[in-house]
Design an enzyme around this catalytic site. Structure first.
Site, PDB file in Angstrom:
ATOM      1  CG  HIS A  60      -9.786   9.972  -1.971  1.00 35.74           C
ATOM      2  ND1 HIS A  60      -9.597  10.405  -0.680  1.00 35.74           N
ATOM      3  CD2 HIS A  60      -9.259   8.720  -2.016  1.00 35.74           C
ATOM      4  CE1 HIS A  60      -8.981   9.479   0.018  1.00 35.74           C
ATOM      5  NE2 HIS A  60      -8.775   8.426  -0.777  1.00 35.74           N
ATOM      6  CG  HIS A  62      -9.322   5.229  -2.801  1.00 38.95           C
ATOM      7  ND1 HIS A  62      -7.987   5.592  -2.765  1.00 38.95           N
ATOM      8  CD2 HIS A  62      -9.542   4.726  -4.044  1.00 38.95           C
ATOM      9  CE1 HIS A  62      -7.426   5.323  -3.942  1.00 38.95           C
ATOM     10  NE2 HIS A  62      -8.351   4.795  -4.732  1.00 38.95           N
ATOM     11  CG  ASP A  64      -9.742   4.266   3.154  1.00 39.85           C
ATOM     12  OD1 ASP A  64      -9.988   4.596   1.986  1.00 39.85           O
ATOM     13  OD2 ASP A  64      -8.603   4.386   3.662  1.00 39.85           O
ATOM     14  CG  HIS A  65     -10.889   8.532   2.564  1.00 39.61           C
ATOM     15  ND1 HIS A  65     -10.301   9.534   3.307  1.00 39.61           N
ATOM     16  CD2 HIS A  65      -9.929   7.574   2.412  1.00 39.61           C
ATOM     17  CE1 HIS A  65      -9.049   9.201   3.577  1.00 39.61           C
ATOM     18  NE2 HIS A  65      -8.798   8.017   3.038  1.00 39.61           N
ATOM     19  CG  HIS A 140      -4.531   9.074  -3.251  1.00 37.31           C
ATOM     20  ND1 HIS A 140      -3.475   8.364  -2.741  1.00 37.31           N
ATOM     21  CD2 HIS A 140      -5.658   8.390  -2.890  1.00 37.31           C
ATOM     22  CE1 HIS A 140      -3.934   7.305  -2.097  1.00 37.31           C
ATOM     23  NE2 HIS A 140      -5.258   7.289  -2.185  1.00 37.31           N
ATOM     24  CG  ASP A 210      -5.766   8.814   1.617  1.00 37.90           C
ATOM     25  OD1 ASP A 210      -6.093   9.347   2.671  1.00 37.90           O
ATOM     26  OD2 ASP A 210      -6.049   7.640   1.347  1.00 37.90           O
ATOM     27  CG  HIS A 268      -4.933   7.739   5.942  1.00 39.44           C
ATOM     28  ND1 HIS A 268      -4.127   6.982   5.125  1.00 39.44           N
ATOM     29  CD2 HIS A 268      -6.190   7.536   5.497  1.00 39.44           C
ATOM     30  CE1 HIS A 268      -4.863   6.365   4.224  1.00 39.44           C
ATOM     31  NE2 HIS A 268      -6.133   6.689   4.431  1.00 39.44           N
TER      32      HIS A 268
END
Length: 301
Positions: A60, A62, A64-65, A140, A210, A268
């Site tokens: 996805h 975001h 941090d990914h 999410h 997530d 995570h």
């Protein structure tokens, strides 16, 4: 099947922890799953050759990914990469990467194939003769997919005693390994099961991050050898998990139990916790085979 955890912490990178990224090796194929900031440094620390990576899966959008993706793409160019690169991720990822390349005048000298995802149903997104990859729709704050990697059945093992007894020529061995029947000179057909033993058991790995707790993924990960399920919070902050659409360790273990997976891998983690040991302790109250991911750890599946 071998999994290397490059990063497994939520939100911001720190000097001693890294955001999400994993490398999965399946029969000499190397798949990068998510690409948080600093992923290419972690690849170097774990002595992974960049040239081995030809398929990247982004869950996805975001940061941090996937904030490490543009850096890795640029480094590929600086290292004179010529092989094609396939990137699978949510719609919008192509636009982001191409804008970064355009404004920095950093067009690659290799071809990038973007496979943008938008379906809310599980779908096959990659397949070759060794492995199949399916999406696992997650819940999410933005459109998110997990990924299911399944090995395909390999060659069957020859029953040499029977084959020699029937005087079958060695030129037919490959056909037999692939599951073919054999017709003898007298016209008799010998079924493959009489000539072989089953091959090595196939393996499967499911990556789920997530997501808020959702039982919709249970049939999609049923019986997998290893399930990675996000555990951002401990149970005493379950309300915060629901609010931010993340999961707790107990919720991850509940999914593992209901899906009858063989092993559960937690990760995570929110960086608010001083130790990750409590995640395993809580999960073990629900599911017996629990492992903790940590940066640089490897798991044979």
């Amino acid at each position: 099947m071998k999994l290397t955890v490059l990063g497994c912490y939520a939100a911001t990178p720190r000097t001693f922890t890294n955001p999400t990224a994993q490398l999965l090796e399946v029969k000499n194929r190397y798949f990068l799953i998510d690409c948080g900031e600093g992923t290419q440094v972690q690849l170097r620390k774990n002595k992974v050759k960049f040239t081995k990576i030809s398929h990247i899966f982004i869950s996805h959008l975001h940061g941090d990914h996937f904030y490490g993706l543009i850096g890795l793409i640029s480094s590929f160019s600086l290292l004179s990469r010529v092989a094609d690169l396939h990137i699978y991720g949510p719609k919008g990822l192509k636009e982001i990467i191409e804008l970064q390349l355009k404004l920095s005048h950093s067009w690659t000298n290799y071809t990038i194939h973007f496979h943008e995802l938008h379906s809310k149903e599980s779908e096959l997104i990659f397949e070759d003769e060794k492995v199949s990859v399916f999406t696992i729709p997650l819940k999410h704050r933005v459109y998110t997919n997990g990924f299911l990697f399944r090995e395909k059945e390999g060659d069957r093992k020859l029953n040499i005693d029977v084959i020699k007894e029937l005087a079958i020529d060695v030129c037919y061995y490959k056909k037999i390994k692939k599951g073919g029947n054999i017709t003898l000179e007298n016209g008799q057909v010998i079924d493959n099961e009489q000539l072989t033993f089953p091959g090595e058991p196939t393996k499967s790995y499911a990556f789920c991050s997530d997501t808020v707790y959702t039982e919709s993924l249970i049939p999609l990960v049923e019986g997998v050898d290893l399930l990675y399920h996000e555990t951002t919070f401990l149970e005493n902050e379950s309300q915060l998990a629901t609010k931010t659409m993340h999961s707790t360790a107990i919720q991850a273990a509940t999914i593992a139990s209901k899906a009858n997976v063989k092993s559960l891998l937690l990760g995570h983690y929110s960086t608010r916790y001083e130790s990750i040991a409590s995640f395993k302790e809580e999960a073990l109250t629900v599911f017996s085979n629990v492992q903790l991911a940590d940066d640089g750890t490897t798991f044979e599946i």
